[in-house]
Design an enzyme around this catalytic site. Structure first.
Site, PDB file in Angstrom:
ATOM      1  N   PRO A   1       0.807  -1.226   0.000  1.00  0.00           N
ATOM      2  CG  PRO A   1      -1.008  -1.614   1.416  1.00  0.00           C
ATOM      3  CD  PRO A   1       0.286  -2.227   0.942  1.00  0.00           C
ATOM      4  CB  CYS A   2       1.015   3.792  -2.619  1.00  0.00           C
ATOM      5  SG  CYS A   2       1.397   2.486  -3.809  1.00  0.00           S
ATOM      6  N   PRO A   3      -0.150   4.909   0.245  1.00  0.00           N
ATOM      7  CG  PRO A   3      -2.464   5.083   0.644  1.00  0.00           C
ATOM      8  CD  PRO A   3      -1.395   4.106   0.205  1.00  0.00           C
ATOM      9  N   PRO A   4       1.214   5.744   2.732  1.00  0.00           N
ATOM     10  CG  PRO A   4       1.375   4.041   4.300  1.00  0.00           C
ATOM     11  CD  PRO A   4       0.924   4.309   2.907  1.00  0.00           C
ATOM     12  CG  PHE A   5       5.835   4.488   1.656  1.00  0.00           C
ATOM     13  CD1 PHE A   5       6.817   4.630   2.629  1.00  0.00           C
ATOM     14  CD2 PHE A   5       5.001   3.380   1.710  1.00  0.00           C
ATOM     15  CE1 PHE A   5       6.989   3.677   3.611  1.00  0.00           C
ATOM     16  CE2 PHE A   5       5.168   2.420   2.699  1.00  0.00           C
ATOM     17  CZ  PHE A   5       6.153   2.573   3.650  1.00  0.00           C
TER      18      PHE A   5
END
Length: 316
Positions: A57-61
């Protein structure tokens, strides 16, 4: 799909979203699809597979994302590492947003590489532009490859294709499929690559083609980016008008063949397309990984031609 196009067989696919699982079952009924949180999956039943491939999952990065905290439940890289440890694959392929390559995440990234090295993998990473591999949109993505040292000696990043696909040429037949008189004029205007397709959040409204800046870029391509249409423009659509894209058009821009079906209504289908990794890019990187595992080191010219032929032949 991209990995399949270059010879990998899917042993199991794990996905938490029900619509995505339904889509995979619809198109690949013989695959084993498990709708499950990856944090609850035990990787030991699939030990010694050739490749572990994951889009963590991408949102944290993202560059604008909230800084990760200790034991942050948005961060699933620790579970990706756990699964790799349990599965002991010959190769690892991880994908994320380009923000993961930024200085903001340098310390986190270095710890990830150290962890993979301790598991026996040499690593290389790059930010690749989808537009360089037959996809008519920018879509930069962070790609990390992990291989044993002897295989990494044969690994080469895929060479960009000699020409870029454009939105106009990619969608020309669909735009004119209902008799719209402005289709050819639109094709000539849209001789560029698109901005990055975005999947959007389940929490916020219906599908559209991204933030204000992206919508302006779509406008320059002759596209109304406010929403997604149910059908291509009809015959009586104004010749000078700006049509909206359909889910099928967006899927083509993402690199999906027209034979690929999407489960769910328009919004769910659009989000699946927008959150996907472009199959042609996966094919290009997958071919490079397969060559390294097989101890091959083809010339750039040969590899580029083979990437294009393999992907075109396998997904028709």
């Amino acid at each position: 799909m991209g990995l399949e196009a270059v010879g990998f067989d899917c042993v199991v696919a794990v996905e938490i979203d029900g619509h995505c699982c339904d889509t995979l079952r619809l198109n690949r009924p013989l695959w084993e699809i498990r709708q499950k949180d990856m944090r609850l999956v035990d990787g030991r039943p699939w030990q010694k597979v050739d490749l572990f491939a994951a889009g963590v999952p991408c949102p944290p990065f993202s560059i604008a994302g909230k800084q990760l905290g200790e034991n942050d439940d948005r961060d699933l890289f620790p579970d990706a590492l756990r699964l790799i440890r349990e599965m002991q694959p010959r190769a690892v392929l991880l994908e994320n947003v380009p923000g993961f390559a930024s200085a903001k995440f340098a310390h986190y990234r270095e710890n990830l590489l150290i962890a993979l090295h301790e598991l026996g993998y040499e690593t290389e990473w790059r930010v690749l532009q989808a537009a360089n591999y037959g996809v008519p949109q920018l879509r930069p993505r962070f790609i990390l490859v992990g291989l044993p040292r002897e295989a990494m000696a044969f690994f080469e990043w895929p060479t960009p294709f000699p020409r870029k696909a454009t939105v106009g040429d990619t969608l020309n037949d669909l735009m004119g499929s209902r008799g719209w008189a402005g289709a050819e004029r639109w094709r000539r205007q849209a001789q560029q690559v698109a901005p990055t397709i975005v999947g959007g959040s389940k929490k916020h409204g219906g599908p559209d083609l991204g933030p204000t800046r992206a919508k302006q870029q779509w406008r320059e391509l002759g596209v109304d980016g406010i929403g997604i249409a149910d059908e291509p423009p009809p015959g009586d659509f104004p010749a000078e008008g700006r049509p909206r894209l359909t889910v099928r058009m967006v899927a083509r821009i993402q690199g999906f063949p027209d034979t690929w079906e999407f489960s769910g209504k328009k919004t769910a289908a659009y989000r699946q397309v927008g959150n996907a990794f472009p199959p042609p890019v996966a094919a290009a990187v997958g071919r490079a990984v397969a060559d390294a595992l097989e101890g091959k080191c083809p010339t750039a010219k040969t590899r580029t031609a083979r990437q294009m032929l393999l992907f075109e032949s396998r997904v028709q």
